[in-house]
Scaffold this motif. Sequence first.
Motif, mmCIF file in Angstrom:
data_model
loop_
_atom_site.group_PDB
_atom_site.id
_atom_site.type_symbol
_atom_site.label_atom_id
_atom_site.label_comp_id
_atom_site.label_asym_id
_atom_site.label_seq_id
_atom_site.Cartn_x
_atom_site.Cartn_y
_atom_site.Cartn_z
ATOM 1 N N ALA A 1 0.835 -1.192 0.000
ATOM 2 C CA ALA A 1 0.000 0.000 0.000
ATOM 3 C C ALA A 1 0.872 1.245 0.000
ATOM 4 O O ALA A 1 2.004 1.245 0.492
ATOM 5 N N ALA A 2 0.346 2.313 -0.576
ATOM 6 C CA ALA A 2 1.067 3.582 -0.581
ATOM 7 C C ALA A 2 1.179 4.128 0.844
ATOM 8 O O ALA A 2 0.361 3.820 1.714
ATOM 9 N N ASP B 1 0.914 6.481 4.037
ATOM 10 C CA ASP B 1 -0.161 7.351 4.512
ATOM 11 C C ASP B 1 0.123 8.812 4.212
ATOM 12 O O ASP B 1 -0.775 9.561 3.803
ATOM 13 N N LEU C 1 -0.591 9.728 0.568
ATOM 14 C CA LEU C 1 -2.018 9.856 0.281
ATOM 15 C C LEU C 1 -2.621 11.086 0.946
ATOM 16 O O LEU C 1 -3.493 11.751 0.374
ATOM 17 N N ILE D 1 -1.326 9.115 -9.329
ATOM 18 C CA ILE D 1 -1.658 8.043 -8.395
ATOM 19 C C ILE D 1 -1.696 6.749 -9.197
ATOM 20 O O ILE D 1 -2.563 6.563 -10.054
ATOM 21 N N VAL E 1 1.687 9.328 -5.793
ATOM 22 C CA VAL E 1 1.364 8.286 -4.822
ATOM 23 C C VAL E 1 1.587 6.958 -5.516
ATOM 24 O O VAL E 1 0.982 6.684 -6.560
ATOM 25 N N SER F 1 -6.107 -0.037 -2.976
ATOM 26 C CA SER F 1 -5.939 0.516 -1.638
ATOM 27 C C SER F 1 -5.919 2.041 -1.661
ATOM 28 O O SER F 1 -6.559 2.705 -0.833
ATOM 29 N N SER F 2 -5.209 2.613 -2.621
ATOM 30 C CA SER F 2 -5.129 4.071 -2.710
ATOM 31 C C SER F 2 -6.509 4.679 -2.949
ATOM 32 O O SER F 2 -6.881 5.678 -2.309
ATOM 33 N N ARG G 1 -8.757 4.538 0.184
ATOM 34 C CA ARG G 1 -8.403 5.530 1.210
ATOM 35 C C ARG G 1 -8.756 6.948 0.774
ATOM 36 O O ARG G 1 -9.154 7.780 1.594
#
Length: 533
Positions: A180-181, A183, A186, A290, A307, A313-314, A317
């Motif tokens: 996942a990227a 936090d 994002l 992204i 990102v 997942s990105s 979120r």
Amino acid sequence: MNNADLIIATLKANGVSRGFGIPSGNVLPLMEAMRSGGVEFILTAHEGSAGFAADVTGRMTGTPGFCIATLGPGATNLATGVGGAFLDRSPVIAITCNLNTDQLGRRIQMWIDHHALFKPITKATLKLEQGCVAQTLTQAIALALSEPKGPVHLDLPEDVALAATNERVAAPAQPAKLAAAADAALARAGELIATAERPIAVLGATAMRLADPSSLRTMIERHNLPFATTTMAKGMIDEDHPLALGCIERACRQVQRRFLHSADLIVGLGYDTVEVEYEAWIGNRPLLQIDIEPVDVAPSVNLIHQVTGDFDSSLARLCAMPAATNRWSSAMLAEHRRTFQTALRPAGKMFTAYAAIDAVRRALPREGLLAFDVGAHTHQIASQWSAHAPKTFHITNGWSSMGFGLPGAIAAKLARPEAPVVCLLGDGCFQMTCGEVATAKRLGITLPIVVLDDRWLALIKVKQIRRQLPLYGTELQAETYREPPAHYFGVPALAANSADALESSVTSALAANGPTVIEAVVDSDHYLDTVYD
């Protein structure tokens, strides 16, 4: 059980139900294993078509497409389709059936180094060797399905295929998962979207491979982001959506560029520069990217943030962040759509290519699938056609090889037999792949094959005119057009020389019990103004 049986059992355990190819003596062990093992062998007219069909199978089903060829010229033909899966990132297993192991590397009829051939156009090229066939094949499947997805080549010597084995079918392959990227990355993306006054999102090819495509629409709606798409991403969100702006960098690209340049932030969502590089159109607009991997941009691009990580997942979120607002109004977006669509249809007295495309779109139900080919019509279709659902609009854009449309349509119909499917291609592309009409007939599939006949390699003709070069080597037919033949390989052929006739013919062909070829003689002179405006 021999190794050919093991290969087919392993593929079947991983969801593969069919393979496309052309036989030779070296291919027969694998074909016999397919027959007895319950994986359908589909005979194509050309190995390149087998590769394209495997590409579309992989992108539609999420399981690897499967294609097979013999050594030498079979492998080089197959490489064209496999290259498409590589640049367009479709999961494919491509097997070449080779000489016996002790003959490899010698100056023997048809032998070339398959690994050298496939290395630049696959994620990996592997040898299938006695004692580790299941392991190698499972590794290949996992690699093909891991992001970024793509083809893996396997070379199978005939003696290995025929050798008895005690290996067992391995558990289904498990593709690697992307991290996942971060936090913080994002959070910064959310800030940029929230503070922009006129943001525009551009959806790209990575979006085609989302596990949850609905998250894309949820994110767009939550942050009220007007969105354009690349050719490959059409339909990921219904193009009737009030935030939709249409396709970029195809027909009437200057109309789209002017609108994009009015943005104060471009948000690349799964944008893959293999479709068209950012520097071709973005100007000095700030870019927020992204995606699943770092963006490939020229130094001139104003990349302010990116990102990188698992795309699902990105998006999830970003959907959870507070809703953003901006200064776009629905009236502004609707006016742009009208301007764009009007520009695509300049006045004409003859039966125009754009009128033919509109007729096909009217005949095909909203949920229907389109597969089309590469040429001037690609640009017109990409901008003009309205796609309403994911994976209903199939073309090769990264590879951009002529010959994709008809095998792609056949594969799409096999993957979703309940869905209406149409193939739309130019006369040059039809000349390259008309043998696949016989493939569709053997399969008994309902498939209207609409040929836009303008007698030219129209895209190159337009480029010759733009460069003030004489028209040379691009005319497909000089003589006056005559009615099509009664049939191609037993498939009925019809003429449709008006929009109403074409719409009616496609509607009837969608109710037929097999394929139908429909030839539409069109005036494509407007390509000079629309394809390269």
